[in-house]
Design a protein around this motif. Structure first.
Motif, PDB file in Angstrom:
ATOM      1  N   SER A  83      -3.868  -6.719  -2.904  1.00 19.12           N
ATOM      2  CA  SER A  83      -5.117  -6.053  -3.247  1.00 19.12           C
ATOM      3  C   SER A  83      -5.566  -5.149  -2.102  1.00 19.12           C
ATOM      4  O   SER A  83      -5.891  -3.974  -2.309  1.00 19.12           O
ATOM      5  N   GLU A  84      -5.547  -5.673  -0.892  1.00 18.30           N
ATOM      6  CA  GLU A  84      -5.979  -4.885   0.257  1.00 18.30           C
ATOM      7  C   GLU A  84      -5.023  -3.725   0.533  1.00 18.30           C
ATOM      8  O   GLU A  84      -5.458  -2.616   0.857  1.00 18.30           O
ATOM      9  N   LEU A  85      -3.734  -3.951   0.381  1.00 17.15           N
ATOM     10  CA  LEU A  85      -2.772  -2.852   0.545  1.00 17.15           C
ATOM     11  C   LEU A  85      -3.043  -1.740  -0.475  1.00 17.15           C
ATOM     12  O   LEU A  85      -2.980  -0.553  -0.141  1.00 17.15           O
ATOM     13  N   SER A  86      -3.360  -2.115  -1.692  1.00 13.98           N
ATOM     14  CA  SER A  86      -3.628  -1.150  -2.755  1.00 13.98           C
ATOM     15  C   SER A  86      -4.881  -0.321  -2.486  1.00 13.98           C
ATOM     16  O   SER A  86      -4.960   0.841  -2.881  1.00 13.98           O
ATOM     17  N   MET A  87      -5.841  -0.910  -1.813  1.00 11.42           N
ATOM     18  CA  MET A  87      -7.103  -0.215  -1.523  1.00 11.42           C
ATOM     19  C   MET A  87      -6.914   0.859  -0.447  1.00 11.42           C
ATOM     20  O   MET A  87      -7.696   1.802  -0.378  1.00 11.42           O
ATOM     21  N   LYS A  88      -5.917   0.691   0.413  1.00  9.69           N
ATOM     22  CA  LYS A  88      -5.567   1.664   1.452  1.00  9.69           C
ATOM     23  C   LYS A  88      -6.729   2.015   2.386  1.00  9.69           C
ATOM     24  O   LYS A  88      -6.923   3.164   2.760  1.00  9.69           O
ATOM     25  N   LEU A  89      -7.485   0.991   2.794  1.00  9.99           N
ATOM     26  CA  LEU A  89      -8.600   1.200   3.717  1.00  9.99           C
ATOM     27  C   LEU A  89      -8.237   0.881   5.163  1.00  9.99           C
ATOM     28  O   LEU A  89      -8.974   1.219   6.077  1.00  9.99           O
ATOM     29  N   THR A  90      -7.107   0.209   5.343  1.00  6.20           N
ATOM     30  CA  THR A  90      -6.660  -0.229   6.662  1.00  6.20           C
ATOM     31  C   THR A  90      -5.163   0.022   6.753  1.00  6.20           C
ATOM     32  O   THR A  90      -4.463   0.044   5.740  1.00  6.20           O
ATOM     33  N   LYS A  91      -4.660   0.176   7.979  1.00  2.90           N
ATOM     34  CA  LYS A  91      -3.229   0.383   8.173  1.00  2.90           C
ATOM     35  C   LYS A  91      -2.426  -0.790   7.634  1.00  2.90           C
ATOM     36  O   LYS A  91      -2.815  -1.952   7.787  1.00  2.90           O
ATOM     37  N   LYS A  92      -1.316  -0.470   7.039  1.00  2.00           N
ATOM     38  CA  LYS A  92      -0.420  -1.462   6.437  1.00  2.00           C
ATOM     39  C   LYS A  92      -0.052  -2.562   7.424  1.00  2.00           C
ATOM     40  O   LYS A  92      -0.064  -3.746   7.074  1.00  2.00           O
ATOM     41  N   GLU A  93       0.283  -2.189   8.650  1.00  2.00           N
ATOM     42  CA  GLU A  93       0.724  -3.178   9.645  1.00  2.00           C
ATOM     43  C   GLU A  93      -0.361  -4.216   9.920  1.00  2.00           C
ATOM     44  O   GLU A  93      -0.068  -5.402  10.077  1.00  2.00           O
ATOM     45  N   ILE A  94      -1.599  -3.780   9.969  1.00  2.00           N
ATOM     46  CA  ILE A  94      -2.720  -4.692  10.226  1.00  2.00           C
ATOM     47  C   ILE A  94      -2.906  -5.626   9.039  1.00  2.00           C
ATOM     48  O   ILE A  94      -3.055  -6.841   9.208  1.00  2.00           O
ATOM     49  N   ILE A  95      -2.895  -5.057   7.843  1.00  2.00           N
ATOM     50  CA  ILE A  95      -3.095  -5.866   6.637  1.00  2.00           C
ATOM     51  C   ILE A  95      -2.018  -6.947   6.538  1.00  2.00           C
ATOM     52  O   ILE A  95      -2.328  -8.133   6.366  1.00  2.00           O
ATOM     53  N   ILE A  96      -0.769  -6.558   6.658  1.00  2.00           N
ATOM     54  CA  ILE A  96       0.323  -7.523   6.529  1.00  2.00           C
ATOM     55  C   ILE A  96       0.245  -8.579   7.622  1.00  2.00           C
ATOM     56  O   ILE A  96       0.360  -9.781   7.352  1.00  2.00           O
ATOM     57  N   SER A  97       0.003  -8.155   8.833  1.00  2.00           N
ATOM     58  CA  SER A  97      -0.099  -9.090   9.951  1.00  2.00           C
ATOM     59  C   SER A  97      -1.207 -10.123   9.727  1.00  2.00           C
ATOM     60  O   SER A  97      -1.009 -11.321   9.956  1.00  2.00           O
ATOM     61  N   GLU A  98      -2.346  -9.680   9.261  1.00  2.00           N
ATOM     62  CA  GLU A  98      -3.479 -10.592   9.057  1.00  2.00           C
ATOM     63  C   GLU A  98      -3.209 -11.603   7.952  1.00  2.00           C
ATOM     64  O   GLU A  98      -3.533 -12.782   8.077  1.00  2.00           O
ATOM     65  N   VAL A 122       6.210  -4.861  -1.615  1.00  2.00           N
ATOM     66  CA  VAL A 122       5.176  -4.269  -2.477  1.00  2.00           C
ATOM     67  C   VAL A 122       4.667  -2.967  -1.884  1.00  2.00           C
ATOM     68  O   VAL A 122       4.473  -1.987  -2.602  1.00  2.00           O
ATOM     69  N   TYR A 123       4.488  -2.946  -0.568  1.00  2.00           N
ATOM     70  CA  TYR A 123       3.980  -1.725   0.066  1.00  2.00           C
ATOM     71  C   TYR A 123       4.929  -0.535  -0.192  1.00  2.00           C
ATOM     72  O   TYR A 123       4.456   0.561  -0.462  1.00  2.00           O
ATOM     73  N   THR A 124       6.226  -0.770  -0.144  1.00  2.00           N
ATOM     74  CA  THR A 124       7.172   0.321  -0.386  1.00  2.00           C
ATOM     75  C   THR A 124       7.087   0.807  -1.840  1.00  2.00           C
ATOM     76  O   THR A 124       7.369   1.965  -2.110  1.00  2.00           O
ATOM     77  N   LYS A 125       6.677  -0.058  -2.741  1.00  2.00           N
ATOM     78  CA  LYS A 125       6.555   0.305  -4.161  1.00  2.00           C
ATOM     79  C   LYS A 125       5.226   0.988  -4.474  1.00  2.00           C
ATOM     80  O   LYS A 125       5.095   1.629  -5.517  1.00  2.00           O
ATOM     81  N   LEU A 126       4.241   0.784  -3.608  1.00  2.00           N
ATOM     82  CA  LEU A 126       2.940   1.425  -3.832  1.00  2.00           C
ATOM     83  C   LEU A 126       3.083   2.892  -3.516  1.00  2.00           C
ATOM     84  O   LEU A 126       2.380   3.744  -3.768  1.00  2.00           O
TER      85      LEU A 126
END
Length: 126
Positions: A83-98, A122-126
């Motif tokens: 959900s957070e990756l889809s919103m694209k409000l934060t860098k991918k690396e931070i989201i995944i790490s958290e 999933v990120y590569t598919k978004l």
């Protein structure tokens, strides 16, 4: 406490345990700062509105694992992480790490690795 941790705990209670209502989920943000409350509500509302699509992403990206076989901690982290990756409000690396950290904290190291792999896919598919 971070909005992700509050979201994790509350969404787990809502989705996995079915022990709270949608309204309780949205409003139960505790003592977060104003900015954190905004991010919390954005994440929760986006997740609820897009849950079916998020589950499809998980099913598509979790090789050899049906959605129902995924453990509750990992399932919660994946739903909120995607959900957070889809919103694209934060860098991918931070989201995944958290989300990997939260999975490791509440689950297992193997579960954290699984979450990392699925979120990357999933990120590569978004």
């Amino acid at each position: 406490m971070d909005f992700r941790e509050v979201a994790f705990n509350n969404f787990y209670e809502y989705y996995i345990s079915n022990s709270s209502s949608k309204e309780q989920l949205i409003e139960n943000h505790g003592a977060l700062s104003d900015n954190q409350i905004i991010r919390y509500k954005q994440l929760i509302l986006y997740t609820i509105d897009n849950l079916d699509t998020i589950i499809l992403f998980i099913s598509d990206s979790s090789n050899n694992w049906t959605f129902n076989r995924i453990k509750s901690v990992e399932k919660t982290a994946l739903i909120l992480g995607i959900s957070e990756l889809s919103m694209k409000l934060t860098k991918k690396e931070i989201i995944i790490s958290e989300w990997v950290k939260l999975t490791d904290l509440h689950g297992t190291q193997a579960g954290a690795k699984f979450v990392n792999g699925v979120l990357e896919d999933v990120y590569t598919k978004l």
